[in-house]
Design a protein around this motif. Sequence first.
Motif, PDB file in Angstrom:
ATOM      1  N   GLY A 224       5.907  18.713   4.913  1.00  0.00           N
ATOM      2  CA  GLY A 224       7.336  19.023   5.000  1.00  0.00           C
ATOM      3  C   GLY A 224       8.204  17.852   4.571  1.00  0.00           C
ATOM      4  N   ARG A 225       7.822  16.655   5.006  1.00  0.00           N
ATOM      5  CA  ARG A 225       8.570  15.451   4.598  1.00  0.00           C
ATOM      6  C   ARG A 225       8.467  15.244   3.089  1.00  0.00           C
TER       7      ARG A 225
ATOM      8  N   ALA B  10      -0.492  20.684   3.275  1.00  0.00           N
ATOM      9  CA  ALA B  10       0.291  21.580   4.138  1.00  0.00           C
ATOM     10  C   ALA B  10      -0.526  22.049   5.332  1.00  0.00           C
ATOM     11  N   ALA B  11      -1.820  22.289   5.143  1.00  0.00           N
ATOM     12  CA  ALA B  11      -2.689  22.710   6.241  1.00  0.00           C
ATOM     13  C   ALA B  11      -3.162  21.519   7.068  1.00  0.00           C
TER      14      ALA B  11
ATOM     15  N   LEU C 163       0.852  -1.178   0.000  1.00  0.00           N
ATOM     16  CA  LEU C 163       0.000   0.000   0.000  1.00  0.00           C
ATOM     17  C   LEU C 163       0.893   1.235   0.000  1.00  0.00           C
ATOM     18  N   VAL C 164       0.634   2.115  -0.970  1.00  0.00           N
ATOM     19  CA  VAL C 164       1.443   3.313  -1.133  1.00  0.00           C
ATOM     20  C   VAL C 164       0.513   4.508  -1.254  1.00  0.00           C
ATOM     21  N   GLU C 165       0.748   5.533  -0.437  1.00  0.00           N
ATOM     22  CA  GLU C 165      -0.063   6.744  -0.501  1.00  0.00           C
ATOM     23  C   GLU C 165       0.677   7.833  -1.263  1.00  0.00           C
ATOM     24  N   ASP C 166       0.144   8.195  -2.418  1.00  0.00           N
ATOM     25  CA  ASP C 166       0.716   9.199  -3.306  1.00  0.00           C
ATOM     26  C   ASP C 166       0.472  10.593  -2.723  1.00  0.00           C
ATOM     27  N   LEU C 167       1.527  11.407  -2.647  1.00  0.00           N
ATOM     28  CA  LEU C 167       1.412  12.755  -2.098  1.00  0.00           C
ATOM     29  C   LEU C 167       1.541  13.834  -3.175  1.00  0.00           C
ATOM     30  N   ASP C 168       1.231  13.494  -4.412  1.00  0.00           N
ATOM     31  CA  ASP C 168       1.137  14.401  -5.554  1.00  0.00           C
ATOM     32  C   ASP C 168       2.461  14.795  -6.189  1.00  0.00           C
TER      33      ASP C 168
ATOM     34  N   GLU D 102       3.884  20.117  -8.713  1.00  0.00           N
ATOM     35  CA  GLU D 102       3.993  20.957  -7.521  1.00  0.00           C
ATOM     36  C   GLU D 102       2.710  21.772  -7.328  1.00  0.00           C
ATOM     37  N   ASP D 103       2.025  22.111  -8.430  1.00  0.00           N
ATOM     38  CA  ASP D 103       0.757  22.830  -8.325  1.00  0.00           C
ATOM     39  C   ASP D 103      -0.320  21.942  -7.687  1.00  0.00           C
ATOM     40  N   GLU D 104      -0.367  20.667  -8.074  1.00  0.00           N
ATOM     41  CA  GLU D 104      -1.330  19.727  -7.465  1.00  0.00           C
ATOM     42  C   GLU D 104      -1.063  19.568  -5.970  1.00  0.00           C
ATOM     43  N   PHE D 105       0.199  19.500  -5.614  1.00  0.00           N
ATOM     44  CA  PHE D 105       0.576  19.359  -4.209  1.00  0.00           C
ATOM     45  C   PHE D 105       0.106  20.583  -3.421  1.00  0.00           C
TER      46      PHE D 105
END
Length: 164
Positions: free
Chosen positions: A139-140, A131-132, A100-105, A122-125
């Motif tokens: 940050g990671r 961040a909120a 199981l892998v969680e994509d962070l954009d 980076e725009d999707e992220f």
Amino acid sequence: MSARPVEIALVKAGRTKIRYPAELLTDDGVRLTVRAPWAAEGVRDFGFVRFEPGDVFTEHYWRDRWYAVKEVRSGDGTLKGWYCDVTRPAVVAADGSEVLVEDLDLDLWVSADGGEVLRLDEDEFAASGLAAADPEAAGRAVRALDELDALGRDGLVELLGGEG
């Protein structure tokens, strides 16, 4: 270790984005490596690379790092490059049947010759709200993208233990 079947589940924003079969090649308890054919329907043309039926992905996941590195080869074995996903550390099912892998954009592309290193999404992220919602994870994720960018510019072979 002989290759055995495993299922990769990529989750994004709490939903399963894609699930596909792969062969587990190695697992040392920290990093696992699987091989899988291109799992999506049809061709995906990013402009800088095309993923298409017949392509083979050798995917490296870590239980202690915030990214995955996927070596991409065409059906004839020609190296296209490396697609790197910023993710939470991989979680392997107790019975070893699923990763199981969680994509962070955030993503990074490194061309086969290493001449092109592209930071992606980076725009999707920024729009994801991570961040909120989870500043530590955000940050990671940013630090992981920076690390991948540096590794991409220096060559990924060292990270992959000479496999790349």
